[in-house]
Design an enzyme around this catalytic site. Sequence first.
Site, PDB file in Angstrom:
ATOM      1  N   THR A 155       0.849  -1.200   0.000  1.00 17.85           N
ATOM      2  CA  THR A 155       0.000   0.000   0.000  1.00 17.85           C
ATOM      3  C   THR A 155       0.885   1.251   0.000  1.00 17.85           C
ATOM      4  O   THR A 155       2.018   1.196   0.462  1.00 17.85           O
ATOM      5  CB  THR A 155      -0.872  -0.053   1.278  1.00 17.85           C
ATOM      6  OG1 THR A 155      -1.790  -1.116   1.123  1.00 17.85           O
ATOM      7  CG2 THR A 155      -1.613   1.236   1.553  1.00 17.85           C
ATOM      8  N   VAL A 184     -13.496  -4.441   3.055  1.00 18.31           N
ATOM      9  CA  VAL A 184     -13.063  -3.039   3.134  1.00 18.31           C
ATOM     10  C   VAL A 184     -11.790  -2.969   3.967  1.00 18.31           C
ATOM     11  O   VAL A 184     -11.740  -3.484   5.092  1.00 18.31           O
ATOM     12  CB  VAL A 184     -14.169  -2.162   3.770  1.00 18.31           C
ATOM     13  CG1 VAL A 184     -13.694  -0.731   3.922  1.00 18.31           C
ATOM     14  CG2 VAL A 184     -15.436  -2.219   2.916  1.00 18.31           C
ATOM     15  N   SER A 185     -10.753  -2.360   3.408  1.00 15.73           N
ATOM     16  CA  SER A 185      -9.493  -2.230   4.149  1.00 15.73           C
ATOM     17  C   SER A 185      -9.528  -0.996   5.038  1.00 15.73           C
ATOM     18  O   SER A 185     -10.500  -0.239   5.052  1.00 15.73           O
ATOM     19  CB  SER A 185      -8.316  -2.158   3.174  1.00 15.73           C
ATOM     20  OG  SER A 185      -8.060  -0.834   2.809  1.00 15.73           O
ATOM     21  N   ASP A 186      -8.470  -0.786   5.793  1.00 10.63           N
ATOM     22  CA  ASP A 186      -8.377   0.407   6.651  1.00 10.63           C
ATOM     23  C   ASP A 186      -8.124   1.672   5.834  1.00 10.63           C
ATOM     24  O   ASP A 186      -8.443   2.779   6.276  1.00 10.63           O
ATOM     25  CB  ASP A 186      -7.225   0.254   7.646  1.00 10.63           C
ATOM     26  CG  ASP A 186      -5.898   0.109   6.911  1.00 10.63           C
ATOM     27  OD1 ASP A 186      -5.732  -0.888   6.176  1.00 10.63           O
ATOM     28  OD2 ASP A 186      -5.051   1.007   7.023  1.00 10.63           O
ATOM     29  N   THR A 204      -0.245   1.547   7.013  1.00 11.86           N
ATOM     30  CA  THR A 204      -0.244   0.359   6.171  1.00 11.86           C
ATOM     31  C   THR A 204      -0.178  -0.857   7.085  1.00 11.86           C
ATOM     32  O   THR A 204       0.112  -0.722   8.268  1.00 11.86           O
ATOM     33  CB  THR A 204       0.934   0.386   5.168  1.00 11.86           C
ATOM     34  OG1 THR A 204       0.885  -0.787   4.358  1.00 11.86           O
ATOM     35  CG2 THR A 204       2.287   0.452   5.872  1.00 11.86           C
ATOM     36  N   GLY A 205      -0.446  -2.024   6.533  1.00 11.98           N
ATOM     37  CA  GLY A 205      -0.421  -3.233   7.356  1.00 11.98           C
ATOM     38  C   GLY A 205      -1.717  -4.011   7.191  1.00 11.98           C
ATOM     39  O   GLY A 205      -2.384  -3.888   6.159  1.00 11.98           O
ATOM     40  N   VAL A 206      -2.077  -4.760   8.194  1.00 10.68           N
ATOM     41  CA  VAL A 206      -3.296  -5.570   8.110  1.00 10.68           C
ATOM     42  C   VAL A 206      -4.497  -4.684   8.451  1.00 10.68           C
ATOM     43  O   VAL A 206      -4.640  -4.211   9.584  1.00 10.68           O
ATOM     44  CB  VAL A 206      -3.205  -6.783   9.059  1.00 10.68           C
ATOM     45  CG1 VAL A 206      -4.517  -7.569   9.058  1.00 10.68           C
ATOM     46  CG2 VAL A 206      -2.047  -7.684   8.640  1.00 10.68           C
ATOM     47  N   GLY A 207      -5.345  -4.473   7.451  1.00 12.17           N
ATOM     48  CA  GLY A 207      -6.450  -3.532   7.597  1.00 12.17           C
ATOM     49  C   GLY A 207      -7.321  -3.784   8.815  1.00 12.17           C
ATOM     50  O   GLY A 207      -7.699  -2.855   9.528  1.00 12.17           O
TER      51      GLY A 207
HETATM   52  N1  ASP Z   1      -3.861  -2.022   4.793  1.00  9.66           N
HETATM   53  C1  ASP Z   1      -4.073  -2.688   3.542  1.00  9.66           C
HETATM   54  C2  ASP Z   1      -5.264  -3.610   3.645  1.00  9.66           C
HETATM   55  O1  ASP Z   1      -5.485  -4.209   4.675  1.00  9.66           O
HETATM   56  C3  ASP Z   1      -2.918  -3.490   3.067  1.00  9.66           C
HETATM   57  C4  ASP Z   1      -1.590  -2.823   3.202  1.00  9.66           C
HETATM   58  O2  ASP Z   1      -1.420  -1.825   3.876  1.00  9.66           O
HETATM   59  O3  ASP Z   1      -0.651  -3.318   2.584  1.00  9.66           O
HETATM   60  O4  ASP Z   1      -5.941  -3.771   2.666  1.00  9.66           O
END
Ligand code: ASP
Length: 280
Positions: A155, A184-186, A204-207
């Site tokens: 991201t 839906v992501s964060d 960024t990371g796990v939404g």
């Molecule tokens: N945050 C994003 C999601 O969960 C992924 C990412 O940041 O790489 O979709």
Amino acid sequence: MKLIIHGGFFSESGTNQEVKLAKQEALDRIVQQGYDYLKTHTANETVVYTTSLLEDCDLFNAGTGSQIQSDGKIRLSAALMDGQTLKFSGVINVEDVQNPIQVAEKLLTYDDRVLSGNGAQVFAREHGFAYFNPEIPQRRQEYETKLNDSIRLGTVGCVALDADGNLAAATSTGGKGYEIPGRVSDSPTVAGNYANAFAGISCTGVGEDIVSGAVASKIVTRVTDGMTLAQATEKTLTEMKPFDGFAGIIGLTAAGEIYHADTHPYMVWALYDEEVKVFN
Ligand code: ASP
């Protein structure tokens, strides 16, 4: 004036030094281009410009080069927050546009400022955003061979502090790859992207973890209430520990603080400051 950007996480398992280096070089180039733009534009204009450059770079999981969802389609999400007007806008799971962050920018002047799916796409077409397929052959190959686990993140995000002291934040993503359509992501929420007169944050990371931690809005609130950016970020990350939250954060404050942090290694980022350019 300050500009900080990120290109998401780099997969720990599938780390390919060459790609990591290419991503870092792209970030270093784009942060300089973005900073040049910031000299004559507002923070809000600059985060849109810079995020568009990141979306157009197929090394990242946003715009061109985004990951493919479980039904074989690419859906893009992006959010923009102008810290001066306190307006948030975004698109969720929009298909076939080149720069979702520009659709979010267009929405900023409307009463209905976050649109999803087909509604976002119809709005984009009505406002002159041409059909664009963001798929690249490599992503299709990864999708087909189900190598998603080794490439999953990337991201992009951007926070700018302009010459007038205003802040803005933008974040754009292709999602996590192989997700259930409709997830839906964060990134298009206030958990992943937030700014006010005091601070601006892009995550960024796990939404799901970032939403559970209400990360961006919580950090901005804490800075507003008097914490330093570093304290606010670290406290918020600590609160993600009980659920082993996975997040990376970049932030700026109106007072000139700069901070980046991650719960896991390898978030790629770059900063450009008046005097110093700091590349990760
Ligand atoms: N945050 C994003 C999601 O969960 C992924 C990412 O940041 O790489 O979709």
